[in-house]
Write a protein that holds these residues in place. Sequence first.
Motif, PDB file in Angstrom:
ATOM      1  N   LEU A  98       0.822  -1.204   0.000  1.00 49.12           N
ATOM      2  CA  LEU A  98       0.000   0.000   0.000  1.00 49.12           C
ATOM      3  C   LEU A  98       0.858   1.257   0.000  1.00 49.12           C
ATOM      4  O   LEU A  98       0.616   2.192  -0.770  1.00 49.12           O
ATOM      5  CB  LEU A  98      -0.927  -0.003   1.221  1.00 49.12           C
ATOM      6  CG  LEU A  98      -2.000  -1.083   1.261  1.00 49.12           C
ATOM      7  CD1 LEU A  98      -2.694  -1.107   2.612  1.00 49.12           C
ATOM      8  CD2 LEU A  98      -3.004  -0.889   0.136  1.00 49.12           C
ATOM      9  N   VAL A  99       1.872   1.284   0.851  1.00 48.40           N
ATOM     10  CA  VAL A  99       2.758   2.450   0.919  1.00 48.40           C
ATOM     11  C   VAL A  99       3.475   2.660  -0.414  1.00 48.40           C
ATOM     12  O   VAL A  99       3.599   3.788  -0.901  1.00 48.40           O
ATOM     13  CB  VAL A  99       3.775   2.283   2.067  1.00 48.40           C
ATOM     14  CG1 VAL A  99       4.855   3.353   1.993  1.00 48.40           C
ATOM     15  CG2 VAL A  99       3.058   2.334   3.419  1.00 48.40           C
ATOM     16  N   ALA A 100       3.926   1.563  -1.051  1.00 47.99           N
ATOM     17  CA  ALA A 100       4.610   1.662  -2.341  1.00 47.99           C
ATOM     18  C   ALA A 100       3.680   2.203  -3.415  1.00 47.99           C
ATOM     19  O   ALA A 100       4.083   3.013  -4.265  1.00 47.99           O
ATOM     20  CB  ALA A 100       5.164   0.299  -2.752  1.00 47.99           C
ATOM     21  N   VAL A 101       2.425   1.782  -3.408  1.00 49.79           N
ATOM     22  CA  VAL A 101       1.457   2.281  -4.393  1.00 49.79           C
ATOM     23  C   VAL A 101       1.339   3.793  -4.292  1.00 49.79           C
ATOM     24  O   VAL A 101       1.375   4.511  -5.296  1.00 49.79           O
ATOM     25  CB  VAL A 101       0.074   1.617  -4.187  1.00 49.79           C
ATOM     26  CG1 VAL A 101      -1.000   2.342  -4.996  1.00 49.79           C
ATOM     27  CG2 VAL A 101       0.122   0.152  -4.603  1.00 49.79           C
ATOM     28  N   GLY A 102       1.199   4.305  -3.072  1.00 51.57           N
ATOM     29  CA  GLY A 102       1.064   5.746  -2.888  1.00 51.57           C
ATOM     30  C   GLY A 102       2.314   6.510  -3.274  1.00 51.57           C
ATOM     31  O   GLY A 102       2.240   7.539  -3.960  1.00 51.57           O
ATOM     32  N   GLU A 103       3.476   6.014  -2.864  1.00 47.42           N
ATOM     33  CA  GLU A 103       4.718   6.725  -3.145  1.00 47.42           C
ATOM     34  C   GLU A 103       5.053   6.735  -4.630  1.00 47.42           C
ATOM     35  O   GLU A 103       5.736   7.636  -5.116  1.00 47.42           O
ATOM     36  CB  GLU A 103       5.864   6.098  -2.350  1.00 47.42           C
ATOM     37  CG  GLU A 103       5.758   6.358  -0.846  1.00 47.42           C
ATOM     38  CD  GLU A 103       6.911   5.755  -0.072  1.00 47.42           C
ATOM     39  OE1 GLU A 103       7.679   4.958  -0.670  1.00 47.42           O
ATOM     40  OE2 GLU A 103       7.035   6.068   1.130  1.00 47.42           O
ATOM     41  N   GLN A 104       4.574   5.735  -5.370  1.00 47.48           N
ATOM     42  CA  GLN A 104       4.886   5.633  -6.793  1.00 47.48           C
ATOM     43  C   GLN A 104       3.777   6.193  -7.695  1.00 47.48           C
ATOM     44  O   GLN A 104       3.805   5.995  -8.913  1.00 47.48           O
ATOM     45  CB  GLN A 104       5.194   4.175  -7.145  1.00 47.48           C
ATOM     46  CG  GLN A 104       6.470   3.682  -6.459  1.00 47.48           C
ATOM     47  CD  GLN A 104       6.684   2.188  -6.578  1.00 47.48           C
ATOM     48  OE1 GLN A 104       6.153   1.543  -7.478  1.00 47.48           O
ATOM     49  NE2 GLN A 104       7.458   1.627  -5.673  1.00 47.48           N
ATOM     50  N   GLY A 105       2.828   6.898  -7.083  1.00 47.83           N
ATOM     51  CA  GLY A 105       1.829   7.599  -7.877  1.00 47.83           C
ATOM     52  C   GLY A 105       0.668   6.756  -8.348  1.00 47.83           C
ATOM     53  O   GLY A 105       0.034   7.088  -9.356  1.00 47.83           O
ATOM     54  N   GLY A 106       0.352   5.679  -7.616  1.00 56.89           N
ATOM     55  CA  GLY A 106      -0.734   4.808  -8.026  1.00 56.89           C
ATOM     56  C   GLY A 106      -1.981   4.972  -7.186  1.00 56.89           C
ATOM     57  O   GLY A 106      -2.033   5.766  -6.241  1.00 56.89           O
ATOM     58  N   TYR A 107      -3.012   4.201  -7.559  1.00 55.99           N
ATOM     59  CA  TYR A 107      -4.305   4.243  -6.883  1.00 55.99           C
ATOM     60  C   TYR A 107      -4.854   2.828  -6.722  1.00 55.99           C
ATOM     61  O   TYR A 107      -4.649   1.979  -7.587  1.00 55.99           O
ATOM     62  CB  TYR A 107      -5.329   5.043  -7.692  1.00 55.99           C
ATOM     63  CG  TYR A 107      -4.891   6.413  -8.117  1.00 55.99           C
ATOM     64  CD1 TYR A 107      -4.975   7.488  -7.252  1.00 55.99           C
ATOM     65  CD2 TYR A 107      -4.403   6.627  -9.408  1.00 55.99           C
ATOM     66  CE1 TYR A 107      -4.582   8.755  -7.649  1.00 55.99           C
ATOM     67  CE2 TYR A 107      -4.001   7.888  -9.814  1.00 55.99           C
ATOM     68  CZ  TYR A 107      -4.094   8.944  -8.935  1.00 55.99           C
ATOM     69  OH  TYR A 107      -3.701  10.189  -9.326  1.00 55.99           O
ATOM     70  N   LEU A 108      -5.588   2.617  -5.658  1.00 58.36           N
ATOM     71  CA  LEU A 108      -6.359   1.388  -5.501  1.00 58.36           C
ATOM     72  C   LEU A 108      -7.723   1.591  -6.148  1.00 58.36           C
ATOM     73  O   LEU A 108      -8.367   2.616  -5.948  1.00 58.36           O
ATOM     74  CB  LEU A 108      -6.547   1.054  -4.022  1.00 58.36           C
ATOM     75  CG  LEU A 108      -5.286   0.920  -3.164  1.00 58.36           C
ATOM     76  CD1 LEU A 108      -5.679   0.678  -1.702  1.00 58.36           C
ATOM     77  CD2 LEU A 108      -4.389  -0.197  -3.681  1.00 58.36           C
ATOM     78  N   THR A 109      -8.164   0.615  -6.910  1.00 59.84           N
ATOM     79  CA  THR A 109      -9.479   0.694  -7.538  1.00 59.84           C
ATOM     80  C   THR A 109     -10.458  -0.305  -6.943  1.00 59.84           C
ATOM     81  O   THR A 109     -11.659  -0.212  -7.186  1.00 59.84           O
ATOM     82  CB  THR A 109      -9.377   0.434  -9.048  1.00 59.84           C
ATOM     83  OG1 THR A 109      -8.798  -0.864  -9.266  1.00 59.84           O
ATOM     84  CG2 THR A 109      -8.509   1.483  -9.725  1.00 59.84           C
ATOM     85  N   ASP A 110      -9.947  -1.252  -6.130  1.00 58.56           N
ATOM     86  CA  ASP A 110     -10.833  -2.269  -5.573  1.00 58.56           C
ATOM     87  C   ASP A 110     -10.103  -3.016  -4.463  1.00 58.56           C
ATOM     88  O   ASP A 110      -8.879  -3.177  -4.504  1.00 58.56           O
ATOM     89  CB  ASP A 110     -11.268  -3.255  -6.660  1.00 58.56           C
ATOM     90  CG  ASP A 110     -12.201  -4.331  -6.137  1.00 58.56           C
ATOM     91  OD1 ASP A 110     -13.286  -3.974  -5.668  1.00 58.56           O
ATOM     92  OD2 ASP A 110     -11.833  -5.511  -6.177  1.00 58.56           O
ATOM     93  N   CYS A 111     -10.874  -3.464  -3.469  1.00 55.54           N
ATOM     94  CA  CYS A 111     -10.335  -4.316  -2.408  1.00 55.54           C
ATOM     95  C   CYS A 111     -11.394  -5.343  -2.055  1.00 55.54           C
ATOM     96  O   CYS A 111     -12.571  -5.002  -1.867  1.00 55.54           O
ATOM     97  CB  CYS A 111      -9.976  -3.482  -1.177  1.00 55.54           C
ATOM     98  SG  CYS A 111      -9.445  -4.477   0.235  1.00 55.54           S
ATOM     99  N   SER A 112     -10.995  -6.607  -1.992  1.00 54.76           N
ATOM    100  CA  SER A 112     -11.935  -7.667  -1.632  1.00 54.76           C
ATOM    101  C   SER A 112     -11.188  -8.744  -0.861  1.00 54.76           C
ATOM    102  O   SER A 112      -9.960  -8.803  -0.879  1.00 54.76           O
ATOM    103  CB  SER A 112     -12.591  -8.267  -2.881  1.00 54.76           C
ATOM    104  OG  SER A 112     -11.611  -8.835  -3.740  1.00 54.76           O
ATOM    105  N   VAL A 113     -11.945  -9.589  -0.162  1.00 53.06           N
ATOM    106  CA  VAL A 113     -11.368 -10.724   0.555  1.00 53.06           C
ATOM    107  C   VAL A 113     -11.980 -11.987  -0.031  1.00 53.06           C
ATOM    108  O   VAL A 113     -13.197 -12.162  -0.006  1.00 53.06           O
ATOM    109  CB  VAL A 113     -11.641 -10.640   2.060  1.00 53.06           C
ATOM    110  CG1 VAL A 113     -11.046 -11.855   2.769  1.00 53.06           C
ATOM    111  CG2 VAL A 113     -11.064  -9.351   2.640  1.00 53.06           C
ATOM    112  N   GLU A 114     -11.123 -12.843  -0.576  1.00 50.72           N
ATOM    113  CA  GLU A 114     -11.574 -14.056  -1.248  1.00 50.72           C
ATOM    114  C   GLU A 114     -10.945 -15.264  -0.570  1.00 50.72           C
ATOM    115  O   GLU A 114      -9.723 -15.448  -0.627  1.00 50.72           O
ATOM    116  CB  GLU A 114     -11.185 -14.016  -2.734  1.00 50.72           C
ATOM    117  CG  GLU A 114     -11.753 -12.806  -3.480  1.00 50.72           C
ATOM    118  CD  GLU A 114     -11.202 -12.667  -4.884  1.00 50.72           C
ATOM    119  OE1 GLU A 114     -10.422 -13.555  -5.304  1.00 50.72           O
ATOM    120  OE2 GLU A 114     -11.534 -11.676  -5.554  1.00 50.72           O
ATOM    121  N   ALA A 115     -11.776 -16.056   0.103  1.00 50.01           N
ATOM    122  CA  ALA A 115     -11.312 -17.264   0.801  1.00 50.01           C
ATOM    123  C   ALA A 115     -10.159 -16.957   1.750  1.00 50.01           C
ATOM    124  O   ALA A 115      -9.158 -17.673   1.808  1.00 50.01           O
ATOM    125  CB  ALA A 115     -10.889 -18.329  -0.213  1.00 50.01           C
TER     126      ALA A 115
END
Length: 338
Positions: free
Chosen positions: A304-321
């Motif tokens: 998560l921290v790397a996504v933010g520092e590298q200019g990215g975004y989360l578009t979805d979060c889910s829990v599967e099994a």
Amino acid sequence: MPDSAGNRLAVVGTGLIGGSLLLRLHQAGHEVIGWDPRAETRDLGRSWGLRFADRLDEAVADRAVVFLCGPLVALPEILSEVAKATSDDCVVTDVGSTKLGVTEAARQAGLGHRFVAGHPMAGTENAGLASARPDLLVGAPWVLCPDPAVDPVRYRALVTLVTDVFEARVAPMEAGFHDEVVALSSHVPHVLAGALAGAVARSPVREGVLSLAAGSFRDGTRVAGTPSARTADMALQNRRAVLRQINLVRSVLDELAGNLERDDADAVLSQFESSRAVRLELLSRRMSRVERRFDGATDERSFLVAVGEQGGYLTDCSVEAGTVVYRALLPEDAPVTR
């Protein structure tokens, strides 16, 4: 915290951002209640068919999620009141434009383990519930800080709420990193817009400027129309980062001024070409879709921290099994995409 669907939510402070959140949640069919210190705002909301409480503690009692949307300067006191009026299952988040200060205030109020600092990056120069729109946050970046003190389950649920209901893109950033980023991307532009408009106010050619002002001046001073108290609060609450970034901008201006004084055409052109390249990248940035699965919270937070520092975004979060799945958009050259 239960799944985001059907949650009981509260919005504290219903100006432009809070009002837009309240309208969107109401439109989506959630059980949501608003509160605002101004009686006239509460009356306006009720006239629109929205539910409002007359007291803050009544608004937040028995809520699963509370959005704090009041002025930054008021948040420490509000956090203390909310801590007393909510259960330990309630997730509290905010929408303020600085994060280090409010994160510390949440810890002092005993909310550190269930407070997710947030900042939706949207707005207009207008203010108040009357200017709110249910689609204001659609497609907008929305910072959510993955503080190590917060249970990852709470963070994931808030990510899901933001991406599903508001259709926003979550930028996961640590609080200090966020404050430096918004100082340069948001707060300093307000400062520069105010400085440009302020220079015109002091200029002997003031009336001529106003009569000839075209798109560049209007665009460059648009946010100077933001309510002054809000701008001052924003700059003061993040003043150390704002001052650091003002000094960076000042060094660029000094370099440009020096090149103009020397009549160095090549150097002047080079500076403007460098600036133009950043602007063009902003308008045409190439992003790649990424999916990551996690069974352990430690690796999850690092991602998560790397996504933010590298200019990215989360578009979805889910829990599967039992496995946490994040889907994200990242710049094509970001290391985390490889």
